[in-house]
Design an enzyme around this catalytic site. Structure first.
Site, mmCIF file in Angstrom:
data_model
loop_
_atom_site.group_PDB
_atom_site.id
_atom_site.type_symbol
_atom_site.label_atom_id
_atom_site.label_comp_id
_atom_site.label_asym_id
_atom_site.label_seq_id
_atom_site.Cartn_x
_atom_site.Cartn_y
_atom_site.Cartn_z
ATOM 1 N N TRP A 22 0.863 -1.183 0.000
ATOM 2 C CA TRP A 22 0.000 0.000 0.000
ATOM 3 C C TRP A 22 0.900 1.233 0.000
ATOM 4 C CZ3 TRP A 22 -0.422 3.689 4.140
ATOM 5 C CH2 TRP A 22 -1.248 4.778 3.801
ATOM 6 N N GLU A 58 -3.040 -2.813 -2.543
ATOM 7 C CA GLU A 58 -4.210 -2.239 -1.859
ATOM 8 C C GLU A 58 -4.587 -0.874 -2.427
ATOM 9 O OE1 GLU A 58 -3.619 -1.794 2.357
ATOM 10 O OE2 GLU A 58 -5.678 -1.098 2.706
ATOM 11 N N LYS A 115 -7.117 2.630 -2.787
ATOM 12 C CA LYS A 115 -7.684 3.592 -1.858
ATOM 13 C C LYS A 115 -8.319 4.732 -2.636
ATOM 14 C CE LYS A 115 -6.252 5.979 2.351
ATOM 15 N NZ LYS A 115 -5.372 5.889 3.503
ATOM 16 N N ASP A 152 -9.950 -2.868 1.145
ATOM 17 C CA ASP A 152 -10.089 -2.353 2.514
ATOM 18 C C ASP A 152 -11.480 -1.722 2.630
ATOM 19 O OD1 ASP A 152 -10.054 -0.311 4.646
ATOM 20 O OD2 ASP A 152 -7.928 -0.779 4.849
ATOM 21 N N HIS A 197 -11.944 2.060 2.121
ATOM 22 C CA HIS A 197 -11.257 2.724 1.012
ATOM 23 C C HIS A 197 -12.132 3.028 -0.191
ATOM 24 C CE1 HIS A 197 -6.904 1.681 2.389
ATOM 25 N NE2 HIS A 197 -7.635 2.242 3.323
ATOM 26 N N HIS A 200 -9.047 -6.202 4.006
ATOM 27 C CA HIS A 200 -8.735 -5.424 5.203
ATOM 28 C C HIS A 200 -10.074 -5.072 5.835
ATOM 29 C CE1 HIS A 200 -4.316 -3.922 4.771
ATOM 30 N NE2 HIS A 200 -4.420 -5.221 4.910
ATOM 31 N N ASP A 242 -12.380 7.213 6.167
ATOM 32 C CA ASP A 242 -11.600 5.989 6.398
ATOM 33 C C ASP A 242 -11.033 6.019 7.820
ATOM 34 O OD1 ASP A 242 -10.089 3.696 5.993
ATOM 35 O OD2 ASP A 242 -8.449 4.772 5.022
ATOM 36 N N ASP A 254 -11.052 3.834 10.311
ATOM 37 C CA ASP A 254 -10.462 2.626 10.902
ATOM 38 C C ASP A 254 -10.944 2.337 12.324
ATOM 39 O OD1 ASP A 254 -8.689 1.490 8.802
ATOM 40 O OD2 ASP A 254 -7.758 3.459 8.901
ATOM 41 N N ASP A 263 -7.856 -4.468 9.733
ATOM 42 C CA ASP A 263 -7.110 -3.203 9.629
ATOM 43 C C ASP A 263 -7.910 -2.080 10.280
ATOM 44 O OD1 ASP A 263 -5.372 -1.204 9.057
ATOM 45 O OD2 ASP A 263 -5.764 -1.126 6.903
HETATM 46 C C1 RNT Z 1 -4.122 2.750 4.824
HETATM 47 C C2 RNT Z 1 -4.252 1.303 4.498
HETATM 48 C C3 RNT Z 1 -3.160 0.423 5.022
HETATM 49 C C4 RNT Z 1 -2.726 0.745 6.429
HETATM 50 C C5 RNT Z 1 -1.709 -0.210 7.018
HETATM 51 C C6 RNT Z 1 -1.121 0.285 8.281
HETATM 52 O O1 RNT Z 1 -5.234 3.474 4.500
HETATM 53 O O2 RNT Z 1 -5.496 0.846 4.940
HETATM 54 O O3 RNT Z 1 -3.558 -0.906 4.913
HETATM 55 O O4 RNT Z 1 -3.824 0.824 7.284
HETATM 56 O O5 RNT Z 1 -0.762 -0.493 6.074
HETATM 57 ZN ZN ZN Z 2 -5.831 -1.257 4.768
#
Ligand code: RNT
Ligand code: ZN
Length: 423
Positions: free
Chosen positions: A189, A230, A232, A263, A266, A290, A298, A300, A330
């Site tokens: 990523w 990954e 985004k 993710d 994302h 993720h 985003d 998390d 994640d």
């Molecule tokens: C960031 C991505 C990525 C990170 C990690 C720490 O937006 O989601 O996966 O969260 O690499």
């Molecule tokens: Zn991620």
């Protein structure tokens, strides 16, 4: 609260009968759940700081908020915290590491120079626990990523730096796979993107593509390492254009025959990854997930047992494609107990999987194919009030982990005796 095991068994026997009346085998569901490892992300334990330097500031468009006391300050503490978390989660899982969690014995090791030797303690630990390791190059929180560009940077020397880092990481992934007998998923990523509307989106995307090709040039057996990329939509400071967008990586993963990482945070706020899994599986080798929970952005957050988590689990279970879908977590919340965060998020993911396994998918599919949509709705809604809790409790009990909120007593005790002393 101590569970009443007599009541637990009775409740389970009744639940088993109720599900059997629907043609659902609870024992088979629990056995199937045993075979679904979840990759716990190490970075929830220390707010994505890593151990490269003591005063690392997280950068690259991601952030944690909160200052809950007791975060892990070194690898030993992080492993101890993970031991605690894993002891409260049923089943055998995996650990997902980032390059900044290397143990260099106090020496400064450039990210391009990292090798398996800097992860021997992690490998030893994983071997003892019989769990697999996954890996990530760290292309943020570093002077060479300060411009907000890495693999797509216009400056060739910066690109080469990060290419070298990613190559080193794939070799570390290979070593993990060899040592532990289960392939490591190495996920790339990058933070690259523009804060404001760019003139040229194509050139950086072309450079990202070329850099990735250079990274993947070295053949590594999929027995040991699986590559993932990954995508985004935006980050803090890359609101207008992220170079590694969904379309970019969908095309890249499909043509290079590698994994795509989806993710949950994302995409546009009303877009869900559960609705992407089936399409992706038709065209890709496989997926890395993720599992995360975005609130308005985003953000998390720790995953809760909500509709989207359940839908993701249904997609994994219903097509019997769990071999091609690698489940990773994640999220990073620094405002709550970090061990509890792991336990809650992982147990919720397992609950969602178990709920999906406790479904008579074949019957429902036939109902759907005969266009009996009233029946489908009626059955799906009735399924929701089946005695799932009794099966989950029995699952935890039979796999030797605390039932109900009893796990939280263990976390509070750990907080009092271990975390409080960390200052
Ligand atoms: C960031 C991505 C990525 C990170 C990690 C720490 O937006 O989601 O996966 O969260 O690499
Ligand atoms: Zn991620």
């Amino acid at each position: 609260m101590k569970p009443n095991t007599g009541a637990l068994h009775k409740a389970y026997e009744l639940a088993k009968e109720s599900y059997a009346a629907w043609g659902i085998d609870t024992e088979a569901a629990m056995t199937a759940l045993d075979a679904l490892p979840i990759s716990l992300h190490c970075w929830q334990g220390d707010d994505v700081a890593g151990f490269e330097a003591p005063d690392t500031v997280l950068s690259g468009g991601i952030m944690t908020t909160g200052a809950y006391p007791g975060k892990a300050r070194n690898a030993e503490e992080l492993r101890a915290d993970l031991d605690k978390a894993l002891s409260l989660i049923p089943g055998t899982h995996r650990l997902n590491l980032h390059a900044i969690y290397a143990e260099t014995g106090g020496a400064t090791v450039d990210r391009t120079e990292l090798g398996p030797e800097h992860f021997t303690h992690w490998m030893q630990w994983a071997k003892e626990k019989n769990i697999g390791l996954d890996f990530n190059p760290t292309m943020f929180s570093h002077p060479k990523s300060a411009d907000g560009f890495t693999l797509s940077h216009p400056d060739k020397s910066i690109r080469e730096y990060w290419i070298a880092h990613c190559k080193a990481c794939r070799r570390i992934g290979e070593a993990f796979g060899r040592e532990l007998g289960t392939p490591c998923v190495t996920n790339i990523w990058v933070i690259d993107g523009f804060k404001d509307i760019p003139i040229d989106r194509m050139s950086p995307r072309q450079r990202l593509c070329d850099s990735l090709d250079a990274i993947l040039e070295e053949p590594i057996s999929s027995t040991y390492n699986l590559d993932a990329v990954e995508s985004k939509l935006f980050g803090i400071g890359s609101e207008a254009c992220v170079i590694g967008s969904h379309e970019f990586y969908m095309g890249y993963a499909a043509t290079r025959k590698i994994l795509l990482c989806l993710d949950a945070g994302h995409f546009h706020p009303t877009e869900v990854i559960s609705n992407k899994i089936s399409s992706c599986l038709l065209f890709l080798e496989g997926l890395l997930l993720h599992v995360s929970r975005p609130i308005r952005w985003d953000s998390d957050h720790v995953v809760i047992l909500d509709d989207e988590l359940r839908a993701i689990a249904q997609e994994i279970v219903r097509y019997n494609q769990s071999k091609r879908i690698h489940i990773g977590l994640d999220f990073f919340d620094a405002s709550i107990n970090r061990i509890a965060a792991w336990v809650i998020g992982t147990r919720n993911t397992q609950k969602a999987l178990l709920l999906a396994l406790l479904e008579n998918t074949e019957t429902l599919r036939q109902i759907e194919e005969s266009f009996s949509f009233t029946d489908r709705l009626a059955y799906l809604e009735e399924l929701k009030s089946m005695p799932f809790g009794a099966v989950w409790d029995y699952y935890c009990h039979s796999r030797g982990v605390p039932v109900g909120t009893a796990w939280f007593d263990a976390v509070k005790e750990y907080e009092r005796t271990i975390l409080a002393a960390r200052g």
